[in-house]
Design a protein around this motif. Structure first.
Motif, mmCIF file in Angstrom:
data_model
loop_
_atom_site.group_PDB
_atom_site.id
_atom_site.type_symbol
_atom_site.label_atom_id
_atom_site.label_comp_id
_atom_site.label_asym_id
_atom_site.label_seq_id
_atom_site.Cartn_x
_atom_site.Cartn_y
_atom_site.Cartn_z
ATOM 1 N N VAL A 167 0.840 -1.199 0.000
ATOM 2 C CA VAL A 167 0.000 0.000 0.000
ATOM 3 C C VAL A 167 0.874 1.248 0.000
ATOM 4 O O VAL A 167 0.681 2.167 -0.803
ATOM 5 C CB VAL A 167 -0.958 0.008 1.208
ATOM 6 C CG1 VAL A 167 -1.737 1.318 1.283
ATOM 7 C CG2 VAL A 167 -1.906 -1.182 1.152
ATOM 8 N N ARG A 168 1.850 1.289 0.896
ATOM 9 C CA ARG A 168 2.727 2.457 1.021
ATOM 10 C C ARG A 168 3.456 2.759 -0.290
ATOM 11 O O ARG A 168 3.442 3.897 -0.769
ATOM 12 C CB ARG A 168 3.746 2.215 2.144
ATOM 13 C CG ARG A 168 4.699 3.394 2.358
ATOM 14 C CD ARG A 168 5.909 2.998 3.186
ATOM 15 N NE ARG A 168 6.662 1.984 2.456
ATOM 16 C CZ ARG A 168 7.221 0.919 3.017
ATOM 17 N NH1 ARG A 168 7.119 0.705 4.310
ATOM 18 N NH2 ARG A 168 7.889 0.048 2.295
ATOM 19 N N ASP A 169 4.072 1.753 -0.855
ATOM 20 C CA ASP A 169 4.849 1.969 -2.078
ATOM 21 C C ASP A 169 3.961 2.354 -3.254
ATOM 22 O O ASP A 169 4.352 3.170 -4.084
ATOM 23 C CB ASP A 169 5.677 0.728 -2.413
ATOM 24 C CG ASP A 169 6.804 0.501 -1.420
ATOM 25 O OD1 ASP A 169 7.104 1.408 -0.609
ATOM 26 O OD2 ASP A 169 7.382 -0.599 -1.434
ATOM 27 N N PHE A 170 2.773 1.794 -3.330
ATOM 28 C CA PHE A 170 1.841 2.157 -4.396
ATOM 29 C C PHE A 170 1.415 3.611 -4.248
ATOM 30 O O PHE A 170 1.452 4.383 -5.206
ATOM 31 C CB PHE A 170 0.621 1.235 -4.365
ATOM 32 C CG PHE A 170 -0.477 1.647 -5.300
ATOM 33 C CD1 PHE A 170 -0.269 1.667 -6.671
ATOM 34 C CD2 PHE A 170 -1.715 2.023 -4.817
ATOM 35 C CE1 PHE A 170 -1.283 2.054 -7.547
ATOM 36 C CE2 PHE A 170 -2.736 2.403 -5.671
ATOM 37 C CZ PHE A 170 -2.511 2.427 -7.044
ATOM 38 N N GLU A 171 1.027 4.005 -3.044
ATOM 39 C CA GLU A 171 0.572 5.378 -2.826
ATOM 40 C C GLU A 171 1.682 6.404 -3.037
ATOM 41 O O GLU A 171 1.413 7.539 -3.413
ATOM 42 C CB GLU A 171 -0.024 5.528 -1.431
ATOM 43 C CG GLU A 171 -1.369 4.851 -1.288
ATOM 44 C CD GLU A 171 -2.022 5.113 0.045
ATOM 45 O OE1 GLU A 171 -1.390 5.699 0.954
ATOM 46 O OE2 GLU A 171 -3.207 4.721 0.201
ATOM 47 N N LYS A 172 2.923 6.009 -2.817
ATOM 48 C CA LYS A 172 4.054 6.919 -3.000
ATOM 49 C C LYS A 172 4.650 6.818 -4.404
ATOM 50 O O LYS A 172 5.715 7.368 -4.665
ATOM 51 C CB LYS A 172 5.125 6.658 -1.956
ATOM 52 C CG LYS A 172 4.676 7.078 -0.574
ATOM 53 C CD LYS A 172 5.806 7.005 0.413
ATOM 54 C CE LYS A 172 5.309 7.519 1.746
ATOM 55 N NZ LYS A 172 6.368 8.087 2.541
ATOM 56 N N LEU A 173 3.933 6.117 -5.289
ATOM 57 C CA LEU A 173 4.335 5.978 -6.698
ATOM 58 C C LEU A 173 5.669 5.258 -6.869
ATOM 59 O O LEU A 173 6.366 5.477 -7.852
ATOM 60 C CB LEU A 173 4.385 7.343 -7.387
ATOM 61 C CG LEU A 173 3.110 8.184 -7.305
ATOM 62 C CD1 LEU A 173 3.359 9.573 -7.851
ATOM 63 C CD2 LEU A 173 1.974 7.513 -8.051
ATOM 64 N N ARG A 174 6.006 4.389 -5.929
ATOM 65 C CA ARG A 174 7.257 3.637 -6.034
ATOM 66 C C ARG A 174 7.127 2.434 -6.948
ATOM 67 O O ARG A 174 8.117 1.958 -7.490
ATOM 68 C CB ARG A 174 7.728 3.195 -4.658
ATOM 69 C CG ARG A 174 8.174 4.355 -3.798
ATOM 70 C CD ARG A 174 8.713 3.886 -2.473
ATOM 71 N NE ARG A 174 9.079 5.025 -1.657
ATOM 72 C CZ ARG A 174 9.035 5.025 -0.347
ATOM 73 N NH1 ARG A 174 8.643 3.945 0.312
ATOM 74 N NH2 ARG A 174 9.374 6.092 0.322
ATOM 75 N N HIS A 175 5.904 1.905 -7.076
ATOM 76 C CA HIS A 175 5.677 0.799 -8.004
ATOM 77 C C HIS A 175 4.189 0.676 -8.312
ATOM 78 O O HIS A 175 3.344 1.208 -7.595
ATOM 79 C CB HIS A 175 6.226 -0.534 -7.471
ATOM 80 C CG HIS A 175 5.504 -1.070 -6.272
ATOM 81 N ND1 HIS A 175 4.223 -1.591 -6.322
ATOM 82 C CD2 HIS A 175 5.884 -1.169 -4.981
ATOM 83 C CE1 HIS A 175 3.863 -1.987 -5.119
ATOM 84 N NE2 HIS A 175 4.843 -1.729 -4.285
ATOM 85 N N HIS A 176 3.894 -0.028 -9.389
ATOM 86 C CA HIS A 176 2.516 -0.321 -9.754
ATOM 87 C C HIS A 176 2.071 -1.569 -9.003
ATOM 88 O O HIS A 176 2.896 -2.363 -8.547
ATOM 89 C CB HIS A 176 2.397 -0.575 -11.264
ATOM 90 C CG HIS A 176 2.717 0.619 -12.085
ATOM 91 N ND1 HIS A 176 1.872 1.686 -12.210
ATOM 92 C CD2 HIS A 176 3.808 0.921 -12.830
ATOM 93 C CE1 HIS A 176 2.400 2.592 -12.989
ATOM 94 N NE2 HIS A 176 3.593 2.157 -13.380
ATOM 95 N N LEU A 177 0.773 -1.725 -8.889
ATOM 96 C CA LEU A 177 0.222 -2.923 -8.257
ATOM 97 C C LEU A 177 0.113 -4.052 -9.271
ATOM 98 O O LEU A 177 -0.177 -3.801 -10.447
ATOM 99 C CB LEU A 177 -1.185 -2.644 -7.727
ATOM 100 C CG LEU A 177 -1.315 -1.663 -6.582
ATOM 101 C CD1 LEU A 177 -2.791 -1.369 -6.330
ATOM 102 C CD2 LEU A 177 -0.653 -2.206 -5.333
ATOM 103 N N ASN A 178 0.299 -5.283 -8.820
ATOM 104 C CA ASN A 178 -0.038 -6.389 -9.707
ATOM 105 C C ASN A 178 -1.564 -6.518 -9.691
ATOM 106 O O ASN A 178 -2.240 -5.964 -8.819
ATOM 107 C CB ASN A 178 0.688 -7.687 -9.316
ATOM 108 C CG ASN A 178 0.255 -8.236 -7.980
ATOM 109 O OD1 ASN A 178 -0.941 -8.330 -7.684
ATOM 110 N ND2 ASN A 178 1.222 -8.619 -7.156
ATOM 111 N N ARG A 179 -2.106 -7.209 -10.648
ATOM 112 C CA ARG A 179 -3.568 -7.285 -10.789
ATOM 113 C C ARG A 179 -4.261 -7.858 -9.569
ATOM 114 O O ARG A 179 -5.331 -7.406 -9.164
ATOM 115 C CB ARG A 179 -3.937 -8.098 -12.026
ATOM 116 C CG ARG A 179 -3.666 -7.358 -13.297
ATOM 117 C CD ARG A 179 -4.127 -8.146 -14.481
ATOM 118 N NE ARG A 179 -3.707 -7.474 -15.699
ATOM 119 C CZ ARG A 179 -3.813 -7.992 -16.883
ATOM 120 N NH1 ARG A 179 -4.330 -9.205 -17.034
ATOM 121 N NH2 ARG A 179 -3.421 -7.323 -17.949
ATOM 122 N N ALA A 180 -3.663 -8.871 -8.967
ATOM 123 C CA ALA A 180 -4.287 -9.499 -7.801
ATOM 124 C C ALA A 180 -4.349 -8.530 -6.626
ATOM 125 O O ALA A 180 -5.387 -8.403 -5.972
ATOM 126 C CB ALA A 180 -3.529 -10.762 -7.411
#
Length: 80
Positions: free
Chosen positions: A33-46
């Protein structure tokens, strides 16, 4: 549906959830959650699907860009 980091933060704000609470509700790690919200990586589909489902269970509707503007809306629990 593609969840954006901005929608994720806004949805958590509507629910007054921490990143840890969202992670627990969605069954993902807090760092996801943290890395996604900080634009560090995209989420995988699951992971994305788990987050979307957690928000939906809590009454958050994700509004896609083609619906007049990207956003989130909280549906009253009596309408779920």
């Amino acid at each position: 549906m593609i969840l954006t980091p901005e929608q994720c933060r806004a949805a958590r704000g509507l629910l007054d959830w921490t990143q840890e609470q969202l992670a627990q509700e969605a069954g993902v790690s807090r760092s996801t959650v943290r890395d996604f919200e900080k634009l560090r990586h995209h989420l995988n589909r699951a992971s994305e699907q788990h987050l979307i489902e957690a928000f939906a269970r809590a009454g958050v509707v994700l509004i896609p860009m083609d619906a007049g503007g990207l956003g989130v809306r909280l549906v009253p629990s009596c309408q779920l």
